[in-house]
Each structure stands twice: as C-alpha cells, then as structure tokens.
Design an enzyme around this catalytic site. Structure first.
Site, PDB file in Angstrom:
ATOM      1  N   SER A  45       0.818  -1.215   0.000  1.00  0.00           N
ATOM      2  CA  SER A  45       0.000   0.000   0.000  1.00  0.00           C
ATOM      3  C   SER A  45       0.852   1.267   0.000  1.00  0.00           C
ATOM      4  CB  SER A  45      -0.927   0.020   1.222  1.00  0.00           C
ATOM      5  OG  SER A  45      -1.864  -1.025   1.160  1.00  0.00           O
ATOM      6  N   GLY A 228      -2.836   3.657  -4.343  1.00  0.00           N
ATOM      7  CA  GLY A 228      -3.404   4.406  -5.455  1.00  0.00           C
ATOM      8  C   GLY A 228      -4.768   5.009  -5.172  1.00  0.00           C
ATOM      9  N   CYS A 254      -9.600  -1.708   3.768  1.00  0.00           N
ATOM     10  CA  CYS A 254      -8.797  -0.593   3.264  1.00  0.00           C
ATOM     11  C   CYS A 254      -9.177  -0.236   1.817  1.00  0.00           C
ATOM     12  CB  CYS A 254      -7.306  -0.928   3.403  1.00  0.00           C
ATOM     13  SG  CYS A 254      -6.242   0.536   3.429  1.00  0.00           S
ATOM     14  N   HIS A 344      -6.912  -2.277   8.999  1.00  0.00           N
ATOM     15  CA  HIS A 344      -6.191  -3.529   8.776  1.00  0.00           C
ATOM     16  C   HIS A 344      -6.361  -4.479   9.960  1.00  0.00           C
ATOM     17  CE1 HIS A 344      -3.421  -2.370   5.292  1.00  0.00           C
ATOM     18  NE2 HIS A 344      -4.137  -1.290   5.536  1.00  0.00           N
ATOM     19  N   GLU A 346      -5.522  -7.554  10.166  1.00  0.00           N
ATOM     20  CA  GLU A 346      -4.501  -8.610  10.263  1.00  0.00           C
ATOM     21  C   GLU A 346      -3.425  -8.296  11.285  1.00  0.00           C
ATOM     22  OE1 GLU A 346      -2.578  -5.546   8.190  1.00  0.00           O
ATOM     23  OE2 GLU A 346      -4.511  -6.444   7.678  1.00  0.00           O
TER      24      GLU A 346
END
Length: 395
Positions: A45, A228, A254, A344, A346
């Site tokens: 990212s 992006g 995200c 996130h 994770e």
C-alpha cells in the site's frame, strides 16, 4: 555527507543519507506507529510514497526474514530521525540500513521529523523527493524534479503491486471454506489469518474478472488493501459488482472498502494527510464499541453517516467511523452478506482489537451455507463466530 528532502511547496529538510544513495520521488506521508517498521516498508500500500516515521528511533531490532509482508520493500523513500547504530534482537539478520541499501531504497535521517509531520498536517500530503550522492544539485533544480513527478490523485497502482498469477494459501488444519482473495496489494499476514481459521485462500490478480472469481465456487470473496486512487480502479469495481450480484459473501479492507463503496454507487475523496499508523480509534456505530486499529490509507469513502441509504443492492449503512475526524471506517449491506472496513485487522504490525472481523467473515460464509445464523443487525456479519486464533507473526 549530505542528503536533502524537498517538498513540492518548496520546504527543504537537510540531513544525512540513510540506506541507498541517489534520488527518489513520491507522495510525502508520515506513519505514527511506534513499532512495525519492517512491515511498513514491505506493505504494498506504500508503493510510490516516501514515508516519514514519527517514532524517534528506527532500526533498533534490525531486520529479520519472518516479518516482511511481501517479497520486497515498496516504499519509494524513507525518512527517519535517529537511525539505530546497533541492531539489538536475537531475530535480527542484518541492520535496517543494510537492508535499505540492498533494496535500493533512498532514505534520509533528519532531526526535524516533528517539524516535517506538523508541516504535512497543516499543508497536507504532497509530492517530494529525497536526494543524495550524485543526485544532489541546487535546490531550485531539485524542486523542478519534484514538480515533474506524478501525483497520487489519479494514480492506478493496484496492478503494479498485485500478484501476476494466482496462488493458494492452504488452510491450517481442516479446511472449512474456500476464499477468493483479490490481491490489490495484499499483505502476507492477511491470507495467513484466514488460513488459521480453516480457509483455503486463492489469491488472485487485481485484473481478475467476476466470472473468474465465481468459477472457483468460493464460499466468500475478499478484497485486500492496496495503493493508489480508488477512483481509477474500474476493473476491480466491476468484478466486485458481479460478486455482489451473485450474492456471495464479501469482506473488504482498506482499498477494498473504498472499492466496495464505489460498487454501491458512493464516491471517494482524498484525505488531507491520511491515516497511517497503529493507533486510530474506530467506533462501531451499532454497539458503541471502540477499537484501536491499524491504518494505511490516503483516500476515503463519502457516505451518509446517519441512517440507511439506498444502493443497487438494497439498503446499506456506515458501520464504523473514525473518532478523530468522522471518516467512514466501515460499510455493510443490510439485506445481503457483504461488509468492509477501512483499516487492517490482520495486525501486522498493530493492535489485535479487530482480529474478530475474520471470525465475522467466516461466520458470514457459514451462515450462507446454512450452518449458522443469518446476517446480524448489529455487526453486518453473522450471529455466531468461530474462535479467534492469533498467530505469532506480526504481533
């Protein structure tokens, strides 16, 4: 030796080279995490971004072979205040400085990371360049190079970081579900978290179509984080709409949250300086519960914060908000098995408050197979959840 950081508004910071020498360009952002620099560096990212760490000491524990979130460093450049002189960890294989040199990442050590962060908070994220060695030149010339570099708005980057071909992460223990995970910049810990819960994860390129996803017969579909401007990701949005049309359970994080918003007919916009770190307070609108969460995003979804709103897939609502700025942090459909969050879960690196979202996804898939309850009015997932199993990696 001298290195120079030049921002597009003309602000200049001088320091010493750190990592590789040369020149690099990207969007200048800052990360507020006190730990997890190796995971940050290898998070796709951060592609085409120069990352400044607000924690004063970076590199203390060196670099190991267990914590990378991808096969390479993705940050365009790196800014620190006080690089560690010695790597002090039994897990360390090499110093961070050596690692950055191996990866060709141009960095700089400056005493003014606090001033840099305050400048970005006032002026917003902007283009920048780091220069050292033979790349040094008069500041006026360096500024011209920065102004000639591409901006993040309008950048279509997911394809550049995605896997070129599909691969499978097998379930750990008995297989319970088949998950199709679209790699928009996925971190290694994400399919690992699902594998811990009995998911066989088929990681697919960002260019995958809805037909190719559904051909796998997945119990659920996952859209990952990534870099992006989400306004450019028309292909993945079209694929997601096909998944929603088919009624297959969906979970996005995200970048995947932003694309879910677009699939529902919502718009996205660029945040002033984004959220990057492991200390963002997010509140569940239904329960009032607050989680401290890990973030890395510069764009957000624009959606009504109060009440349900109409979409092509039935009513939806904002499920989570950021308590710092009321940014949309989660979406869910009220009549179909689909939800997403902007952060996130994770936890690599980061807090574990949100790990239960993977359990919610598993329960949602189980519910659609008729082995658990249906969609919960409180969570957007199912009323029963599997037991959370935390691995050691990324903790």
């Amino acid at each position: 030796m001298t290195a120079v950081l030049v921002l597009e508004d003309g602000r200049v910071f001088r320091g010493t080279p750190y990592g590789a020498e040369g020149e690099t360009f990207g969007e200048m952002v800052f990360n507020t995490g006190m730990t997890g620099y190796q995971e940050t560096l290898t998070d796709p990212s951060y592609h085409r971004q120069i990352v400044a760490m607000t924690a004063p000491h970076i590199g203390n524990t060196g670099v190991n072979d267990e914590d990378p979130e991808s096969s390479r460093v993705w940050v365009a450049g790196y800014v620190v205040r006080e690089p560690a002189r010695t790597a002090s960890s039994w897990r360390s294989n090499r110093s961070l400085d050596d690692y950055l040199k191996e990866q060709g990442v141009v960095g700089i050590a400056i005493t003014g990371t606090r001033a840099l962060t305050r400048h970005l908070r006032e002026r917003g994220a902007m283009r920048a360049g780091v220069f050292s060695g033979k790349a040094l030149a008069p500041v006026e010339e360096l500024l011209e190079r920065v102004l000639g570099s591409p901006a993040m708005e309008g950048a279509d980057l997911a394809g550049a970081v995605s896997t070129p071909k599909p691969y499978v992460v097998p379930a750990i223990g008995p297989k319970r579900f088949t998950v199709a995970a679209v790699d928009l910049g996925i971190k290694a810990m994400t399919p690992h978290r699902m594998a811990e819960r009995g998911c066989e994860v088929h990681v697919l390129p960002a260019s995958v179509t809805a037909g190719e996803i559904l051909a796998l017969g997945p119990d659920g579909v996952f859209f990952s984080n990534g870099p992006g401007d989400p306004a450019t990701a028309d292909g993945p949005v079209e694929a997601l709409r096909g998944v929603l049309d088919a009624g297959v359970p969906f979970f996005g994080i995200c970048f995947g949250n932003q694309l879910f918003g677009r699939a529902l007919g919502l718009g996205t916009y660029k945040l002033r300086y984004g959220h990057r770190g492991v200390n963002q307070p997010v509140q569940h609108r239904g329960t009032g519960k607050v989680e401290i969460s890990a973030h890395n995003h510069g764009f957000a979804v624009r959606a009504p914060l109060e009440g349900a709103f109409d979409t092509p897939y039935g009513p939806a609502e904002v499920s989570h908000v950021n308590l710092n700025d009321d940014c949309v942090e989660g979406l869910r459909l009220l009549e179909r098995p689909a939800f997403s969050v902007q952060y996130h879960p994770e936890a690599a690196a980061g807090p574990h408050d949100s790990a239960g979202l993977f359990d919610d996804f598993c329960a949602l898939m189980a519910g659609e197979r008729g082995t658990a309850g249906g969609v919960s009015a409180d969570t957007g997932a199912t009323t029963s959840a599997t037991t959370s199993t935390e691995g050691s990696k990324g903790a």
